[in-house]
Design an enzyme around this catalytic site. Structure first.
Site, PDB file in Angstrom:
ATOM      1  N   GLY A 122      -0.057  11.135   5.042  1.00  0.00           N
ATOM      2  CA  GLY A 122       0.394  11.841   6.240  1.00  0.00           C
ATOM      3  C   GLY A 122       1.039  13.190   5.968  1.00  0.00           C
ATOM      4  N   ASN A 136      -6.712   3.320   9.554  1.00  0.00           N
ATOM      5  CA  ASN A 136      -5.425   2.709   9.893  1.00  0.00           C
ATOM      6  C   ASN A 136      -4.816   3.522  11.031  1.00  0.00           C
ATOM      7  OD1 ASN A 136      -2.843   1.670   9.997  1.00  0.00           O
ATOM      8  ND2 ASN A 136      -2.178   2.601   8.072  1.00  0.00           N
ATOM      9  N   TRP A 137      -4.847   2.945  12.227  1.00  0.00           N
ATOM     10  CA  TRP A 137      -4.375   3.706  13.392  1.00  0.00           C
ATOM     11  C   TRP A 137      -2.851   3.730  13.500  1.00  0.00           C
ATOM     12  CZ3 TRP A 137      -8.038   1.770  17.932  1.00  0.00           C
ATOM     13  CH2 TRP A 137      -9.353   2.173  17.632  1.00  0.00           C
ATOM     14  N   LYS A 138      -2.187   2.938  12.687  1.00  0.00           N
ATOM     15  CA  LYS A 138      -0.713   2.859  12.757  1.00  0.00           C
ATOM     16  C   LYS A 138      -0.302   2.569  14.211  1.00  0.00           C
ATOM     17  CE  LYS A 138      -0.701   6.087   8.970  1.00  0.00           C
ATOM     18  NZ  LYS A 138       0.074   6.834   8.016  1.00  0.00           N
ATOM     19  N   GLU A 169       4.241   2.468   4.357  1.00  0.00           N
ATOM     20  CA  GLU A 169       5.236   2.507   5.449  1.00  0.00           C
ATOM     21  C   GLU A 169       5.927   1.155   5.599  1.00  0.00           C
ATOM     22  OE1 GLU A 169       2.535   4.148   8.347  1.00  0.00           O
ATOM     23  OE2 GLU A 169       2.503   5.975   7.129  1.00  0.00           O
ATOM     24  N   HIS A 196       1.295  -1.721   2.874  1.00  0.00           N
ATOM     25  CA  HIS A 196       1.171  -0.281   3.155  1.00  0.00           C
ATOM     26  C   HIS A 196       2.506   0.399   2.837  1.00  0.00           C
ATOM     27  CE1 HIS A 196       0.859   3.465   5.415  1.00  0.00           C
ATOM     28  NE2 HIS A 196      -0.450   3.340   5.242  1.00  0.00           N
ATOM     29  N   GLU A 242      -2.893   4.499  -2.728  1.00  0.00           N
ATOM     30  CA  GLU A 242      -2.396   5.514  -1.803  1.00  0.00           C
ATOM     31  C   GLU A 242      -1.088   6.107  -2.340  1.00  0.00           C
ATOM     32  OE1 GLU A 242      -4.000   4.816   2.402  1.00  0.00           O
ATOM     33  OE2 GLU A 242      -2.225   3.587   2.207  1.00  0.00           O
ATOM     34  N   SER A 264      -4.151  11.580   3.128  1.00  0.00           N
ATOM     35  CA  SER A 264      -4.588  12.856   3.707  1.00  0.00           C
ATOM     36  C   SER A 264      -6.079  13.148   3.503  1.00  0.00           C
ATOM     37  CB  SER A 264      -3.728  14.011   3.183  1.00  0.00           C
ATOM     38  OG  SER A 264      -2.385  13.827   3.591  1.00  0.00           O
TER      39      SER A 264
HETATM   40  C1  PEP Z   1      -2.547   5.739   5.578  1.00  0.00           C
HETATM   41  O1  PEP Z   1      -1.747   5.607   6.493  1.00  0.00           O
HETATM   42  O2  PEP Z   1      -2.933   4.761   4.920  1.00  0.00           O
HETATM   43  C2  PEP Z   1      -3.012   7.092   5.271  1.00  0.00           C
HETATM   44  C3  PEP Z   1      -3.726   7.259   4.184  1.00  0.00           C
HETATM   45  O3  PEP Z   1      -2.638   8.076   6.136  1.00  0.00           O
HETATM   46  P1  PEP Z   1      -3.171   9.611   6.121  1.00  0.00           P
HETATM   47  O4  PEP Z   1      -4.662   9.546   5.997  1.00  0.00           O
HETATM   48  O5  PEP Z   1      -2.732  10.152   7.440  1.00  0.00           O
HETATM   49  O6  PEP Z   1      -2.546  10.268   4.963  1.00  0.00           O
END
Ligand code: PEP
Length: 254
Positions: free
Chosen positions: A174, A10-12, A98, A96, A168, A213
């Site tokens: 993050g 997921n590049w956001k 976010e 997600h 998640e 992470s």
């Molecule tokens: C995500 O945005 O779904 C995610 C898991 O981010 P990160 O790997 O940076 O924690």
């Protein structure tokens, strides 16, 4: 035989079109077509079609990070399923953390998106996860159950080849803080049980990814956690070295 594991990046809100094409091209050069993992890139909307176009025949999947459930209309700033399909997209991340916590997306909205995406033939990558407060107050299981039941409300059946769940924990996204193997195993077992109670054997076969992470150093131990069918990765999916390393680690485990 186990299903092929999934590694989704997921590049956001990162990477321009040029950066995205070059990144995927480099991964294509490094990872043999035969790699035993399904790799999915989820770039920003602007890079979806250019990446699909540049890849040509390829074994990778391409996913959007969001979608609107309506087919068209006065929804400034939104994007429809048909627009994504015409860009060659196969997957859509829905719910997600976010989207839920920064943009206020509710379980009701998520449910509408899931229905629309399933009907369209695109594959939802449905994200769920508890906050730190939920975990500390012993609510993790209840929160996951509520997110799944509300998100999937009204679905009478599900095709496990056309649906992906990502567990998640919000506090691990993050932050550099990863859930422990034990926490992941417990959550994945709970999620599988809830899916099985809703959709019987089909529910039990839905792939469940872990996200939060994941990086090149912890991927090996996390992919061994019972019930983990792959990863959804943010930060570490933006760098060639770490993303390739994770893909290879997951594929080697298959
Ligand atoms: C995500 O945005 O779904 C995610 C898991 O981010 P990160 O790997 O940076 O924690």
């Amino acid at each position: 035989m186990k299903n092929m594991p999934i590694v989704a990046g997921n590049w956001k809100m990162h990477k321009t079109i040029e950066e995205g094409i070059s990144f995927v091209g480099e991964i294509q050069n490094r990872i043999l077509d035969t790699v035993e993992a399904k790799v999915i890139f989820c770039p920003p909307f602007t890079a979806l079609y250019p990446i699909v176009d540049a890849m040509g025949q390829h074994p990778f999947g391409v996913g959007a990070q969001n979608v609107h459930h309506e087919s068209h209309g006065a929804f400034t700033g939104e994007i429809s399923i048909d627009m994504l399909k015409s860009a060659g997209v196969d997957y859509v991340i829905i719910g997600h953390s976010e989207r839920r916590h920064v943009f206020g997306e509710t379980d009701g909205w998520i449910n509408k998106k899931i229905h629309a995406v399933i009907e369209s033939g695109l594959i939802p990558l449905f994200c769920i996860g508890e906050t730190l407060e939920d975990r500390q107050s012993g609510q993790t299981s209840a929160v996951l159950k509520a997110q799944i039941e509300l998100g999937l409300s009204g679905l009478s059946e599900i095709n496990p080849d056309q649906f992906i769940v990502a567990y998640e924990p919000v506090w691990a996204i993050g932050t550099g803080e990863t859930a422990s193997v034990e926490q992941i195993e417990t959550a994945h077992k709970d999620v599988k049980g809830i899916l099985a109670s809703l959709f019987e054997a089909n529910g039990a076969h839905i792939p469940i990814l872990y996200g939060g992470s994941v990086n090149a150093d912890n991927a090996k131990s996390l992919i061994q956690a019972e019930g983990v069918d792959g990863f959804l990765i943010g930060g570490a999916s933006l760098k060639i070295e770490s993303f390739c390393h994770i893909i290879e680690t997951v594929a080697a485990h298959y």
